[in-house]
Design a protein around this motif. Structure first.
Motif, PDB file in Angstrom:
ATOM      1  N   LEU A  13       0.804  -1.162   0.109  1.00 39.21           N
ATOM      2  CA  LEU A  13       0.026  -0.041  -0.066  1.00 39.21           C
ATOM      3  C   LEU A  13       0.640   1.251   0.131  1.00 39.21           C
ATOM      4  O   LEU A  13       1.897   1.517   0.579  1.00 39.21           O
ATOM      5  N   GLY A  14       0.472   2.209  -0.751  1.00 37.88           N
ATOM      6  CA  GLY A  14       1.115   3.537  -1.079  1.00 37.88           C
ATOM      7  C   GLY A  14       0.543   4.533   0.315  1.00 37.88           C
ATOM      8  O   GLY A  14      -0.225   4.245   1.021  1.00 37.88           O
ATOM      9  N   ARG A  15       1.195   5.771   0.127  1.00 41.81           N
ATOM     10  CA  ARG A  15       0.341   6.911   1.133  1.00 41.81           C
ATOM     11  C   ARG A  15      -0.639   7.418   0.729  1.00 41.81           C
ATOM     12  O   ARG A  15      -1.410   8.124   1.380  1.00 41.81           O
ATOM     13  N   THR A  16      -0.939   7.295  -0.533  1.00 40.30           N
ATOM     14  CA  THR A  16      -2.097   8.130  -1.362  1.00 40.30           C
ATOM     15  C   THR A  16      -3.014   7.171  -1.995  1.00 40.30           C
ATOM     16  O   THR A  16      -2.442   6.096  -2.724  1.00 40.30           O
ATOM     17  N   HIS A  17      -4.294   7.246  -1.966  1.00 36.54           N
ATOM     18  CA  HIS A  17      -5.041   6.356  -3.124  1.00 36.54           C
ATOM     19  C   HIS A  17      -6.185   7.190  -3.465  1.00 36.54           C
ATOM     20  O   HIS A  17      -6.577   8.255  -3.022  1.00 36.54           O
ATOM     21  N   PHE A  18      -6.931   6.643  -4.577  1.00 36.92           N
ATOM     22  CA  PHE A  18      -7.944   7.289  -4.928  1.00 36.92           C
ATOM     23  C   PHE A  18      -9.346   6.843  -4.498  1.00 36.92           C
ATOM     24  O   PHE A  18      -9.684   5.614  -3.995  1.00 36.92           O
ATOM     25  N   LEU A  34      -8.061  12.377  -3.594  1.00 39.92           N
ATOM     26  CA  LEU A  34      -6.983  11.583  -3.410  1.00 39.92           C
ATOM     27  C   LEU A  34      -6.677  11.686  -1.785  1.00 39.92           C
ATOM     28  O   LEU A  34      -6.667  12.664  -1.041  1.00 39.92           O
ATOM     29  N   SER A  35      -6.898  10.433  -1.138  1.00 39.28           N
ATOM     30  CA  SER A  35      -6.726  10.281   0.135  1.00 39.28           C
ATOM     31  C   SER A  35      -5.340  10.040   0.436  1.00 39.28           C
ATOM     32  O   SER A  35      -4.844   8.966   0.139  1.00 39.28           O
ATOM     33  N   CYS A  36      -4.745  10.849   1.632  1.00 36.91           N
ATOM     34  CA  CYS A  36      -3.391  10.619   1.636  1.00 36.91           C
ATOM     35  C   CYS A  36      -3.345  10.526   3.337  1.00 36.91           C
ATOM     36  O   CYS A  36      -3.882  11.094   4.124  1.00 36.91           O
ATOM     37  N   ASP A  37      -2.144   9.610   3.527  1.00 37.48           N
ATOM     38  CA  ASP A  37      -1.718   9.726   4.962  1.00 37.48           C
ATOM     39  C   ASP A  37      -0.894  11.227   5.040  1.00 37.48           C
ATOM     40  O   ASP A  37      -0.071  11.663   4.044  1.00 37.48           O
ATOM     41  N   GLY A  38      -1.070  11.783   6.190  1.00 36.42           N
ATOM     42  CA  GLY A  38      -0.306  13.136   6.077  1.00 36.42           C
ATOM     43  C   GLY A  38      -0.728  14.063   7.405  1.00 36.42           C
ATOM     44  O   GLY A  38      -1.966  13.968   7.920  1.00 36.42           O
ATOM     45  N   THR A  39       0.073  14.889   7.784  1.00 34.41           N
ATOM     46  CA  THR A  39      -0.110  15.607   8.834  1.00 34.41           C
ATOM     47  C   THR A  39      -0.780  17.051   8.595  1.00 34.41           C
ATOM     48  O   THR A  39      -1.190  17.310   7.274  1.00 34.41           O
ATOM     49  N   ARG A  40      -1.290  17.540   9.378  1.00 28.39           N
ATOM     50  CA  ARG A  40      -1.933  18.861   9.163  1.00 28.39           C
ATOM     51  C   ARG A  40      -0.961  19.866   8.524  1.00 28.39           C
ATOM     52  O   ARG A  40      -1.515  20.624   7.671  1.00 28.39           O
ATOM     53  N   ALA A  41       0.324  19.880   8.852  1.00 33.53           N
ATOM     54  CA  ALA A  41       1.134  20.662   8.380  1.00 33.53           C
ATOM     55  C   ALA A  41       1.257  20.525   6.716  1.00 33.53           C
ATOM     56  O   ALA A  41       1.117  21.490   6.073  1.00 33.53           O
ATOM     57  N   VAL A  42       1.098  19.299   6.299  1.00 31.94           N
ATOM     58  CA  VAL A  42       1.457  19.376   4.849  1.00 31.94           C
ATOM     59  C   VAL A  42       0.260  19.567   4.151  1.00 31.94           C
ATOM     60  O   VAL A  42       0.180  20.031   3.207  1.00 31.94           O
ATOM     61  N   GLY A  43      -0.984  19.431   4.734  1.00 27.06           N
ATOM     62  CA  GLY A  43      -2.343  20.102   4.159  1.00 27.06           C
ATOM     63  C   GLY A  43      -2.228  21.500   4.173  1.00 27.06           C
ATOM     64  O   GLY A  43      -2.551  22.194   3.025  1.00 27.06           O
ATOM     65  N   LEU A  44      -1.730  22.324   5.169  1.00 24.89           N
ATOM     66  CA  LEU A  44      -1.332  23.757   4.976  1.00 24.89           C
ATOM     67  C   LEU A  44      -0.609  23.985   3.961  1.00 24.89           C
ATOM     68  O   LEU A  44      -0.482  25.131   3.245  1.00 24.89           O
ATOM     69  N   PHE A  45       0.391  23.355   3.902  1.00 21.80           N
ATOM     70  CA  PHE A  45       1.586  23.527   3.088  1.00 21.80           C
ATOM     71  C   PHE A  45       0.949  23.470   1.486  1.00 21.80           C
ATOM     72  O   PHE A  45       1.261  24.472   0.754  1.00 21.80           O
ATOM     73  N   TRP A  46       0.273  22.349   1.199  1.00 26.87           N
ATOM     74  CA  TRP A  46      -0.437  22.405  -0.141  1.00 26.87           C
ATOM     75  C   TRP A  46      -1.269  23.434  -0.358  1.00 26.87           C
ATOM     76  O   TRP A  46      -1.535  23.922  -1.478  1.00 26.87           O
ATOM     77  N   SER A  47      -2.111  23.764   0.577  1.00 24.92           N
ATOM     78  CA  SER A  47      -2.990  24.897   0.404  1.00 24.92           C
ATOM     79  C   SER A  47      -2.318  26.170  -0.246  1.00 24.92           C
ATOM     80  O   SER A  47      -2.723  26.615  -1.132  1.00 24.92           O
ATOM     81  N   GLU A  48      -1.188  26.627   0.526  1.00 25.47           N
ATOM     82  CA  GLU A  48      -0.376  27.747   0.339  1.00 25.47           C
ATOM     83  C   GLU A  48       0.396  27.417  -1.382  1.00 25.47           C
ATOM     84  O   GLU A  48       0.411  28.184  -2.096  1.00 25.47           O
ATOM     85  N   ALA A  49       0.911  26.327  -1.491  1.00 18.53           N
ATOM     86  CA  ALA A  49       1.539  25.868  -2.812  1.00 18.53           C
ATOM     87  C   ALA A  49       0.853  26.042  -3.821  1.00 18.53           C
ATOM     88  O   ALA A  49       0.903  26.411  -4.993  1.00 18.53           O
ATOM     89  N   LEU A  50      -0.614  25.467  -3.642  1.00 17.45           N
ATOM     90  CA  LEU A  50      -1.462  25.559  -5.001  1.00 17.45           C
ATOM     91  C   LEU A  50      -2.282  26.770  -4.859  1.00 17.45           C
ATOM     92  O   LEU A  50      -3.129  26.937  -6.017  1.00 17.45           O
ATOM     93  N   ALA A  51      -2.554  27.507  -3.878  1.00 20.44           N
ATOM     94  CA  ALA A  51      -3.390  28.286  -3.762  1.00 20.44           C
ATOM     95  C   ALA A  51      -4.893  27.572  -3.775  1.00 20.44           C
ATOM     96  O   ALA A  51      -5.887  28.571  -4.344  1.00 20.44           O
ATOM     97  N   TRP A  52      -5.093  26.520  -3.232  1.00 26.72           N
ATOM     98  CA  TRP A  52      -6.379  26.051  -3.167  1.00 26.72           C
ATOM     99  C   TRP A  52      -6.882  26.093  -1.751  1.00 26.72           C
ATOM    100  O   TRP A  52      -6.170  25.718  -0.742  1.00 26.72           O
ATOM    101  N   TRP A  74      -6.096  14.901   3.867  1.00 26.21           N
ATOM    102  CA  TRP A  74      -4.890  14.088   4.765  1.00 26.21           C
ATOM    103  C   TRP A  74      -5.381  13.700   5.901  1.00 26.21           C
ATOM    104  O   TRP A  74      -6.386  14.452   6.632  1.00 26.21           O
ATOM    105  N   GLY A  75      -5.317  12.519   6.381  1.00 26.49           N
ATOM    106  CA  GLY A  75      -5.902  12.015   7.480  1.00 26.49           C
ATOM    107  C   GLY A  75      -5.286  12.332   8.709  1.00 26.49           C
ATOM    108  O   GLY A  75      -6.069  11.784   9.705  1.00 26.49           O
ATOM    109  N   GLY A  76      -4.062  12.918   8.915  1.00 22.44           N
ATOM    110  CA  GLY A  76      -3.585  13.021  10.109  1.00 22.44           C
ATOM    111  C   GLY A  76      -2.963  11.714  10.856  1.00 22.44           C
ATOM    112  O   GLY A  76      -2.735  10.710   9.819  1.00 22.44           O
ATOM    113  N   PRO A  77      -2.074  12.087  11.608  1.00 18.04           N
ATOM    114  CA  PRO A  77      -1.532  10.850  12.352  1.00 18.04           C
ATOM    115  C   PRO A  77      -2.314   9.560  12.688  1.00 18.04           C
ATOM    116  O   PRO A  77      -3.360   9.855  12.957  1.00 18.04           O
TER     117      PRO A  77
END
Length: 243
Positions: free
Chosen positions: A59-64, A129-147, A170-173
């Motif tokens: 399994l990967g960190r991201t799935h459809f 795209l459902s991902c393993d990930g922290t809140r920090a990475v969600g905030l990063f991608w919001s800024e990176a893509l302006a989404w 991102w589902g958090g820890p």
């Protein structure tokens, strides 16, 4: 905004075969290369299947998460995927949960979500795209893509393009341990009057780091705050044209 999401890149052992599988499941056309799915609408992005012989198993960190308008459509999607070579897998889902968890012919997990799911309402065929990930990475991608953030509760976050379409969530820890290169990554393209160097500097300032791996000319590989690889390509470069 200085960059936008150009495509999703999937590292697989047999790109043409997996492109054909996902084209049928998603109802998309295959591009001339035979290894890329063309966008089905203005809010979609291309999906590129790239050959990599040493792709990590499991399994990967991201799935459809695939959406269903009706119970019959969910059943039809599951039946079609199974007929094309998918299989049922157990990732700890509960019997009372309405989604169906499958793996594609190369073992990549995906979920077919039941009709009436409120979180995926008004999205796309790939609802998330459902991902393993922290809140920090969600905030990063919001800024990176302006989404904008469309969900931010506890450690769970989600973003969505202002144009609609697929959400990235991102589902958090706990976050799955990093084991080699990710099988699926986001590919960004520089837009407007910005330059590749300026955009890389901006993303690093937001929390990314540059990786010393060789890509196509005019393309840079970075890692986000959770160590997930993604690429940035200059508009009009060879890397941009290959799609």
């Amino acid at each position: 905004m200085s960059c936008e999401l150009r495509s999703l890149s999937f590292d697989v052992r047999d790109p043409a075969a997996l492109a054909a599988f996902w084209a049928r499941v998603l109802g998309r056309d295959v591009g001339e290369s035979g290894t890329e799915l063309l966008p089905a609408g203005p809010s979609d992005v291309a999906i590129r299947f790239c050959r990599r012989d040493d792709v990590r198993q499991g399994l990967g960190r991201t799935h459809f998460d695939l959406t269903s308008a009706t119970a019959a459509e969910q059943d039809s999607t599951v039946a079609l995927a199974l007929d094309l070579g998918a299989s049922h897998i157990d990732v700890g889902q509960l019997p009372e949960e309405g989604h169906v968890v499958l793996a594609d012919p190369e073992g990549n997990e995906f979920c077919v979500i039941e009709a009436g799911n409120g979180f995926l309402a008004d999205t796309a065929r790939i609802g998330a795209l459902s991902c393993d990930g922290t809140r920090a990475v969600g905030l990063f991608w919001s800024e990176a893509l302006a989404w904008p953030l469309v969900w931010d509760e506890g450690e769970e976050t989600a973003i969505q393009s202002p144009a609609g379409g697929t959400k990235i969530a991102w589902g958090g820890p706990p976050v799955a341990a990093k084991e080699g290169l990710d099988k699926l990554r986001l590919d960004l393209v520089v837009t407007g009057d910005s330059t590749l160097d300026h955009e890389v500097e901006r993303l690093v300032g937001l929390g990314a780091r540059r990786l010393d791996l060789e890509l196509e000319p005019g393309e840079v590989l970075l890692a986000d705050p959770d160590d997930n690889e993604f690429s940035v390509v200059a508009h009009g470069s060879e890397g941009d044209a290959r799609g």
